[in-house]
Structure formats: C-alpha cells, structure tokens
Design an enzyme around this catalytic site. Sequence first.
Site, PDB file in Angstrom:
ATOM      1  N   GLY A 162      42.841  18.104  -1.852  1.00 48.24           N
ATOM      2  CA  GLY A 162      43.707  18.385  -0.715  1.00 48.24           C
ATOM      3  C   GLY A 162      43.775  17.319   0.350  1.00 48.24           C
ATOM      4  O   GLY A 162      44.702  17.337   1.169  1.00 48.24           O
ATOM      5  N   ASP A 163      42.834  16.398   0.381  1.00 46.70           N
ATOM      6  CA  ASP A 163      42.865  15.279   1.344  1.00 46.70           C
ATOM      7  C   ASP A 163      42.324  14.038   0.642  1.00 46.70           C
ATOM      8  O   ASP A 163      41.433  13.352   1.133  1.00 46.70           O
ATOM      9  CB  ASP A 163      42.032  15.616   2.580  1.00 46.70           C
ATOM     10  CG  ASP A 163      42.256  14.636   3.736  1.00 46.70           C
ATOM     11  OD1 ASP A 163      43.219  13.833   3.660  1.00 46.70           O
ATOM     12  OD2 ASP A 163      41.471  14.664   4.700  1.00 46.70           O
ATOM     13  N   LEU A 164      42.904  13.754  -0.518  1.00 46.49           N
ATOM     14  CA  LEU A 164      42.312  12.778  -1.434  1.00 46.49           C
ATOM     15  C   LEU A 164      42.813  11.366  -1.145  1.00 46.49           C
ATOM     16  O   LEU A 164      43.432  10.724  -1.975  1.00 46.49           O
ATOM     17  CB  LEU A 164      42.617  13.182  -2.883  1.00 46.49           C
ATOM     18  CG  LEU A 164      41.752  12.509  -3.964  1.00 46.49           C
ATOM     19  CD1 LEU A 164      40.275  12.778  -3.724  1.00 46.49           C
ATOM     20  CD2 LEU A 164      42.168  12.993  -5.342  1.00 46.49           C
TER      21      LEU A 164
END
Length: 257
Positions: A162-164
Amino acid sequence: MNQVPGTFLKRHDRPGPRDAEAAGLRWLAAADAVPVCPVLAVRDDGLVLERVEEVRPTPGAAEEFGRSLARTHAAGAERFGAPPPGLDGDGWIAALPLPMTTAEPASWGSFYAEQRLRPYLRAARDAGDLSTADAGVLEAVCERLGAGDLPGEPSAPARLHGDLWSGNVLWSREGAVLIDPAAHGGHPETDLAMLALFGLPHLDRVLAAYTEAASTPPGWRRRVALHQLHPLLVHTVLFGGGYAGQAVRAARETLAL
C-alpha cells in the site's frame, strides 16, 4: 526499558498509526512471501522492530523480490479496502488517515474512486493546492472508475503493501525486506506503480520477474498513471507544490485510456 541489541524502537506518538503498522506488517508476513521487518513488541511509545542490516541490492535479489511480491499479492484479502486482521477503523499512509471499507464495494473502481482518490482530492482542493479546473479533471477519472469505464478491473483483491516506494524496501543479505506498510486489499498494479513512482534499484528486473510469476495481463504498463494517482494526491495534501501538477497530468493520461 533497554533496547536489545539487533532491535530498534520506532516511535509513534499516536496509537492509530502504531497499531495499523503492526497489523499491516503481521498480515504481510502471514503471506510467507516477501520478508517483512518483524514486530517484536508493541509498546505505548512505539514498535520494537528487528534491525535490518542493509547491503547493496543485486539483480538476483531484485528478481526474487519480484517473484515473492507476486506471492504476497496472491495471498489475497477479504475485499477491496479490507484492513489487516486486528485493525479496527481506518489505516494510515504517512501522516494521513487511509479509509478502509466495512462492506463489499461494488467494484475495485468504485473503491479506488471513493476511498483512495476523492478524500485526498477534496483535501487538496480545499487547501488551494488544486484549482477548480484541475480538480474537475480528477473528478472525471473518479466518475469513469465508478462507472466501470476504465480498463484493468482485477478479478479479486490482492494483499497490498500500500505504500511501496523505494524507501520502504530495504535490502539485506537475504534479499528485500518490507517496512512501513499502509496494507489493505486492493489492486496488485497499485504496488507496482508505486515502485515506479520514485524509482527502485533494478526495477526492470523486479517487474519482469513479477509479471512472469503473476501472469500479469498485457497492457498493465499503460495503467501506471491511474495507480499513481493515489500516492500523488497524498503527496499533494502533504507537500503541495509540483505534486498537484503531476497528479493532473496522470489524470489526463488516465482519461486517454
């Protein structure tokens, strides 16, 4: 409490981000695919995490990361927008709340429009970082998503980091290790687009290995701009400036699909 050698304390001033990060790391670890930084303890002042000794990434490690990321995604989620087990309420991305769904959305497109684009679009517009005209371009993307009028709808929700971005991928002697997730059920192409947004060492090797392992459908590269809209809007809310222009350009590219 003294720190044990080989660990460190990541301080969290608020319980929400702390609990969301711990739940996300454990959920990703349960996929038994890409290694994550282990949560050793949850304290009132933060998380005790295992320290990762970083090394220079190699092409082979990048390829293994791509294959392992495909397996993490394939572990799935209950629905689009589902939080990690044990997390009640919204998650977090950086310093901003990340909405989670409590009911099955009609489609990934409707989830992405309502939970990943519109909240940050409204915040950026209200802060004056987006003009009315520019906000209208982004609203047009949301409308097409809600109507199912954009390609690439996934068949099932993936288990996303999700926040890669590159800063959340550490490289150890054993390979890639993930940190600081905004984990939820979503579209696998979203993680791939985030990797490309700020660059990653040997990204071409990661993506080639991923697409082979996951049998990613042709044409996904044309949808990168669509999946970058969420992080670009998040950055617009946090930092303003040029991110608003990038978000509008990505929206125009998406509307041309």
